[in-house]
Design a protein around this motif. Structure first.
Motif, PDB file in Angstrom:
ATOM      1  N   UNK A 150       0.860  -1.176   0.110  1.00 25.37           N
ATOM      2  CA  UNK A 150       0.074  -0.176  -0.002  1.00 25.37           C
ATOM      3  C   UNK A 150       0.783   1.258  -0.108  1.00 25.37           C
ATOM      4  N   UNK A 151       1.901   1.190   0.835  1.00 26.42           N
ATOM      5  CA  UNK A 151       3.008   2.358   0.808  1.00 26.42           C
ATOM      6  C   UNK A 151       3.471   2.491  -0.458  1.00 26.42           C
ATOM      7  N   UNK A 211       2.266   1.809  -3.362  1.00 27.85           N
ATOM      8  CA  UNK A 211       1.279   2.401  -4.460  1.00 27.85           C
ATOM      9  C   UNK A 211       0.929   4.099  -4.119  1.00 27.85           C
ATOM     10  N   UNK A 212       1.207   4.096  -2.757  1.00 30.26           N
ATOM     11  CA  UNK A 212       1.214   5.515  -2.230  1.00 30.26           C
ATOM     12  C   UNK A 212       2.054   6.517  -2.881  1.00 30.26           C
ATOM     13  N   UNK A 213       3.586   5.921  -2.907  1.00 29.44           N
ATOM     14  CA  UNK A 213       4.621   6.823  -3.246  1.00 29.44           C
ATOM     15  C   UNK A 213       4.433   6.846  -4.879  1.00 29.44           C
ATOM     16  N   UNK A 214       3.932   5.882  -5.568  1.00 26.24           N
ATOM     17  CA  UNK A 214       3.691   6.144  -6.984  1.00 26.24           C
ATOM     18  C   UNK A 214       2.564   7.288  -7.425  1.00 26.24           C
ATOM     19  N   UNK A 215       1.769   7.427  -6.335  1.00 27.13           N
ATOM     20  CA  UNK A 215       0.614   8.515  -6.455  1.00 27.13           C
ATOM     21  C   UNK A 215       1.426   9.665  -5.993  1.00 27.13           C
ATOM     22  N   UNK A 216       2.189   9.837  -5.297  1.00 28.53           N
ATOM     23  CA  UNK A 216       2.705  10.892  -5.089  1.00 28.53           C
ATOM     24  C   UNK A 216       3.673  11.441  -6.357  1.00 28.53           C
ATOM     25  N   UNK A 217       4.334  10.503  -6.875  1.00 32.56           N
ATOM     26  CA  UNK A 217       5.202  10.737  -8.034  1.00 32.56           C
ATOM     27  C   UNK A 217       4.196  11.465  -9.262  1.00 32.56           C
ATOM     28  N   UNK A 218       3.139  10.977  -9.340  1.00 33.31           N
ATOM     29  CA  UNK A 218       2.354  11.240 -10.403  1.00 33.31           C
ATOM     30  C   UNK A 218       1.650  12.697 -10.254  1.00 33.31           C
ATOM     31  N   UNK A 219       1.305  12.896  -8.691  1.00 33.37           N
ATOM     32  CA  UNK A 219       0.737  14.187  -8.549  1.00 33.37           C
ATOM     33  C   UNK A 219       1.505  15.364  -8.427  1.00 33.37           C
ATOM     34  N   UNK A 252      -0.121  15.648   2.136  1.00 34.33           N
ATOM     35  CA  UNK A 252      -1.298  14.814   2.258  1.00 34.33           C
ATOM     36  C   UNK A 252      -0.643  13.608   2.072  1.00 34.33           C
ATOM     37  N   UNK A 253       0.347  13.190   1.229  1.00 36.44           N
ATOM     38  CA  UNK A 253       1.101  11.664   1.100  1.00 36.44           C
ATOM     39  C   UNK A 253       1.534  11.362   2.431  1.00 36.44           C
ATOM     40  N   UNK A 254       2.552  12.437   3.112  1.00 40.60           N
ATOM     41  CA  UNK A 254       3.084  12.039   4.330  1.00 40.60           C
ATOM     42  C   UNK A 254       2.175  11.612   5.319  1.00 40.60           C
ATOM     43  N   UNK A 255       0.906  12.134   5.485  1.00 41.60           N
ATOM     44  CA  UNK A 255       0.001  11.954   6.641  1.00 41.60           C
ATOM     45  C   UNK A 255      -0.669  10.390   6.125  1.00 41.60           C
ATOM     46  N   UNK A 256      -0.805  10.273   4.899  1.00 41.76           N
ATOM     47  CA  UNK A 256      -1.514   8.754   4.653  1.00 41.76           C
ATOM     48  C   UNK A 256      -0.352   7.697   4.879  1.00 41.76           C
ATOM     49  N   UNK A 257       0.963   8.206   4.547  1.00 46.22           N
ATOM     50  CA  UNK A 257       2.105   7.205   4.998  1.00 46.22           C
ATOM     51  C   UNK A 257       1.968   6.847   6.318  1.00 46.22           C
ATOM     52  N   UNK A 258       1.989   7.862   7.350  1.00 43.32           N
ATOM     53  CA  UNK A 258       2.247   7.754   8.613  1.00 43.32           C
ATOM     54  C   UNK A 258       1.182   6.792   9.150  1.00 43.32           C
ATOM     55  N   UNK A 259      -0.078   6.661   8.503  1.00 39.91           N
ATOM     56  CA  UNK A 259      -1.401   5.846   8.880  1.00 39.91           C
ATOM     57  C   UNK A 259      -0.799   4.476   8.685  1.00 39.91           C
ATOM     58  N   UNK A 260       0.087   4.211   7.589  1.00 39.76           N
ATOM     59  CA  UNK A 260       0.285   2.853   7.031  1.00 39.76           C
ATOM     60  C   UNK A 260       1.770   2.267   7.803  1.00 39.76           C
TER      61      UNK A 260
END
Length: 235
Positions: free
Chosen positions: A16-17, A19-27, A72-80
């Protein structure tokens, strides 16, 4: 000065993390100032990961952290994460480009006077060489040494490294070759002429830092012209 940030985290939800990093790269495309990003997994602890993010400078890293997408990505990363990740800020004071150094030593070795030194520390055993002037690729260290020996028998030469770029397992070297024609080369009797040509070689390096494959492009026509091999061809 290059700046690197290490993000040390523990998680059982790495997919999940990731995929989160891929989303950060795209955004953050066109906005971020990070130049390189790599994640390593602890071989002795499967839940321990270290992310390495490279920036041109500390100031650029701070601008990157202020992007709303990064927050936003950092906060989601912390949750993971299983616990709060830790951050280490590093100014890079030494950056070893080991593959580029191997390629440079390779060109220096080719120009060594006398007997060609062993190249076991430079080439893998099944080294693969691509030269458009050869009808077939040269495969294997012994075959490569024979190819190099042909050039060394025909010329006393040296390489001047004009530019060199390394990325991943590839090293690109732009060089100038300067030589004296001392022996027979492709049927051309020695002329004693001083000759030169320019070229580029791309090397692929193995995991242990040796050269595994090479692609050559050089001005062979200019060399043959300087040797007088083309005189009278076009009249």
């Amino acid at each position: 000065m290059t700046f690197v940030q290490l993000i040390d985290c523990r998680t059982s939800r790495f997919d999940e993390m990731d995929r989160l990093m891929d989303r950060w790269v795209e955004q953050t495309k066109g906005k971020r100032t990070a130049t390189h990003n790599m994640i390593g997994k602890d071989r002795s602890d499967e839940g321990h990961f270290v992310e390495i993010v490279e920036f041109p400078s500390y100031e650029e890293a701070m601008r990157n952290s202020q992007l709303p997408e990064t927050d936003r990505i950092f906060n989601e990363m912390v949750a993971l994460c299983d616990e709060m990740p830790t951050f280490t800020d590093l100014d890079v004071v030494r950056d070893e480009q080991l593959n580029a150094d191997t390629a440079r030593r390779f060109f220096e070795t080719l120009g060594t006077r006398g007997e060609l030194p062993p190249m076991n520390d430079l080439l893998v055993e099944d080294y693969h060489d691509h030269d458009p002037a050869n009808p077939q690729d040269v495969i294997g260290m012994d075959a490569a040494r024979r190819e190099f020996a042909m050039w060394r028998a025909g010329f006393d030469f040296s390489f001047t490294i004009e530019d060199q770029m390394a990325q991943g397992d590839r090293v690109c070297t732009r060089w100038t070759w300067s030589a004296t024609h001392k022996g027979e080369f492709l049927g051309i009797a020695p002329t004693g002429r001083k000759v030169s040509m320019t070229g580029t070689t791309i090397h692929r390096c193995s995991a242990d830092g040796k050269l595994a494959e090479g692609w050559w492009q050089y001005d062979r026509l200019a060399l043959m012209t300087q040797l007088g091999a083309l005189e009278g061809v076009e009249r």
